[in-house]
Design an enzyme around this catalytic site. Structure first.
Site, PDB file in Angstrom:
ATOM      1  N   ASP A  12       0.860  -1.176   0.000  1.00  0.00           N
ATOM      2  CA  ASP A  12       0.000   0.000   0.000  1.00  0.00           C
ATOM      3  C   ASP A  12       0.897   1.226   0.000  1.00  0.00           C
ATOM      4  O   ASP A  12       1.894   1.255   0.716  1.00  0.00           O
ATOM      5  CB  ASP A  12      -0.876  -0.003   1.265  1.00  0.00           C
ATOM      6  N   CYS A  43      -8.543  -2.521  -2.416  1.00  0.00           N
ATOM      7  CA  CYS A  43      -8.092  -1.172  -2.770  1.00  0.00           C
ATOM      8  C   CYS A  43      -9.165  -0.441  -3.563  1.00  0.00           C
ATOM      9  O   CYS A  43     -10.017  -1.068  -4.191  1.00  0.00           O
ATOM     10  CB  CYS A  43      -6.783  -1.232  -3.560  1.00  0.00           C
ATOM     11  N   PRO A  44      -9.111   0.877  -3.537  1.00  0.00           N
ATOM     12  CA  PRO A  44     -10.053   1.642  -4.353  1.00  0.00           C
ATOM     13  C   PRO A  44      -9.633   1.579  -5.817  1.00  0.00           C
ATOM     14  O   PRO A  44      -8.495   1.231  -6.128  1.00  0.00           O
ATOM     15  CB  PRO A  44      -9.906   3.067  -3.804  1.00  0.00           C
ATOM     16  N   SER A  71     -12.485  -5.694  -4.134  1.00  0.00           N
ATOM     17  CA  SER A  71     -12.350  -4.237  -4.130  1.00  0.00           C
ATOM     18  C   SER A  71     -13.217  -3.625  -5.230  1.00  0.00           C
ATOM     19  O   SER A  71     -14.368  -3.295  -4.987  1.00  0.00           O
ATOM     20  CB  SER A  71     -10.881  -3.837  -4.263  1.00  0.00           C
ATOM     21  N   ARG A  72     -12.701  -3.493  -6.407  1.00  0.00           N
ATOM     22  CA  ARG A  72     -13.423  -2.957  -7.572  1.00  0.00           C
ATOM     23  C   ARG A  72     -13.078  -3.827  -8.768  1.00  0.00           C
ATOM     24  O   ARG A  72     -11.955  -4.327  -8.897  1.00  0.00           O
ATOM     25  CB  ARG A  72     -13.025  -1.504  -7.857  1.00  0.00           C
ATOM     26  N   ASP A  96     -15.849 -10.940  -6.051  1.00  0.00           N
ATOM     27  CA  ASP A  96     -17.074 -10.349  -5.543  1.00  0.00           C
ATOM     28  C   ASP A  96     -17.495  -9.188  -6.430  1.00  0.00           C
ATOM     29  O   ASP A  96     -18.604  -8.700  -6.337  1.00  0.00           O
ATOM     30  CB  ASP A  96     -16.892  -9.857  -4.100  1.00  0.00           C
ATOM     31  N   GLU A 101     -20.194  -5.270 -14.033  1.00  0.00           N
ATOM     32  CA  GLU A 101     -21.218  -5.879 -13.193  1.00  0.00           C
ATOM     33  C   GLU A 101     -22.579  -5.197 -13.249  1.00  0.00           C
ATOM     34  O   GLU A 101     -23.589  -5.829 -12.938  1.00  0.00           O
ATOM     35  CB  GLU A 101     -20.747  -5.955 -11.744  1.00  0.00           C
ATOM     36  N   HIS A 133     -21.065  -9.117  -5.770  1.00  0.00           N
ATOM     37  CA  HIS A 133     -21.007  -7.893  -4.968  1.00  0.00           C
ATOM     38  C   HIS A 133     -21.702  -8.062  -3.610  1.00  0.00           C
ATOM     39  O   HIS A 133     -22.489  -7.219  -3.192  1.00  0.00           O
ATOM     40  CB  HIS A 133     -21.622  -6.720  -5.742  1.00  0.00           C
TER      41      HIS A 133
END
Length: 172
Positions: A12, A43-44, A71-72, A96, A101, A133
Site C-alpha cells: 500500500d 483497494c479503491p 475491491s473494484r 465479488d 457488473e 457484490h
C-alpha cells in the site's frame, strides 16, 4: 489470515500502523505477488490501481495462487486473469466484483442468455467463484455505512458541508 497462522504481506502506498501492529509486513508489489499463496485485493479504483492485476503482474505470481478481488472490478484485467487460469498460474479465483457488473449483478438471468462473453467464460471454470457484490453485506459493513451516512447528514445539517463529500466527477 493471521488467525489461520498465515504470514501476512501487504502492499500500500500508505501503510496502516494498525495492520503492522496486527502482524502484517509491508513489501513491494512484485515481492507480494511472487511470495503469496493467496492474494486478496482491498483497494479503491484509481488510475494507479486500474488493471493492477494484468499479464505482467500474473507473470510474477506463484503457480497455483489463489486470487481474490473484493475491491473494484477494474482492479483486475479479466482477460489476463482468464489467461492466468488457463495456464494454471492462477489456481483459483474469487470475485465479488466484476468490471461490467452493472448489467449482470442483482438481476435474474435464469431464462436468458448472458451476453457478456468474458463473464460467461469465467463461469466455465470449476475453480472460479463469483459472489455478485456481496462482500460488503456483513453486519459490520452495513453498520459502518449507516453510521457514516448519519454522520454525513448531521454534519451537513449543522455546517452546510458533508464530512464525507461525494465527488460529482466520481458519479459521472
Amino acid at each position: 489470515m493471521r488467525g489461520f497462522g498465515c504470514n501476512v504481506l501487504a502492499h500500500d502506498p500508505y501503510p496502516n500502523p494498525e495492520c503492522v501492529a496486527a502482524g502484517a509486513h509491508y513489501v513491494t508489489l512484485p515481492e507480494l505477488l511472487g511470495s503469496s499463496d493467496i492474494i486478496s485485493m482491498h483497494c479503491p479504483l484509481t488510475p494507479q490501481t486500474q488493471y493492477l492485476i494484468n499479464d505482467n503482474a500474473i507473470k510474477l505470481m506463484k503457480h497455483g495462487v489463489m486470487l481474490l478481488n473484493i475491491s473494484r472490478g477494474a482492479v483486475i484485467y479479466t482477460r489476463a486473469v482468464i489467461r492466468g487460469l488457463k495456464s494454471g498460474v492462477i489456481g483459483s479465483l474469487g470475485l465479488d466484483v466484476y468490471e461490467e457488473e452493472d448489467s449482470l449483478f442483482f438481476r435474474d438471468f435464469s431464462n436468458s442468455v448472458i451476453r457478456d462473453d468474458v463473464f460467461a467464460r469465467l463461469l466455465t471454470f470449476p475453480n472460479v467463484l463469483i459472489t455478485g457484490h456481496q462482500a460488503f453485506f456483513t453486519h459490520e459493513a452495513l453498520s459502518e455505512i449507516a453510521k457514516k451516512t448519519i454522520e454525513n447528514v448531521t454534519t451537513f445539517e449543522k455546517t452546510g458541508s458533508a464530512t464525507y463529500p461525494i465527488s460529482v466527477e466520481r458519479l459521472a
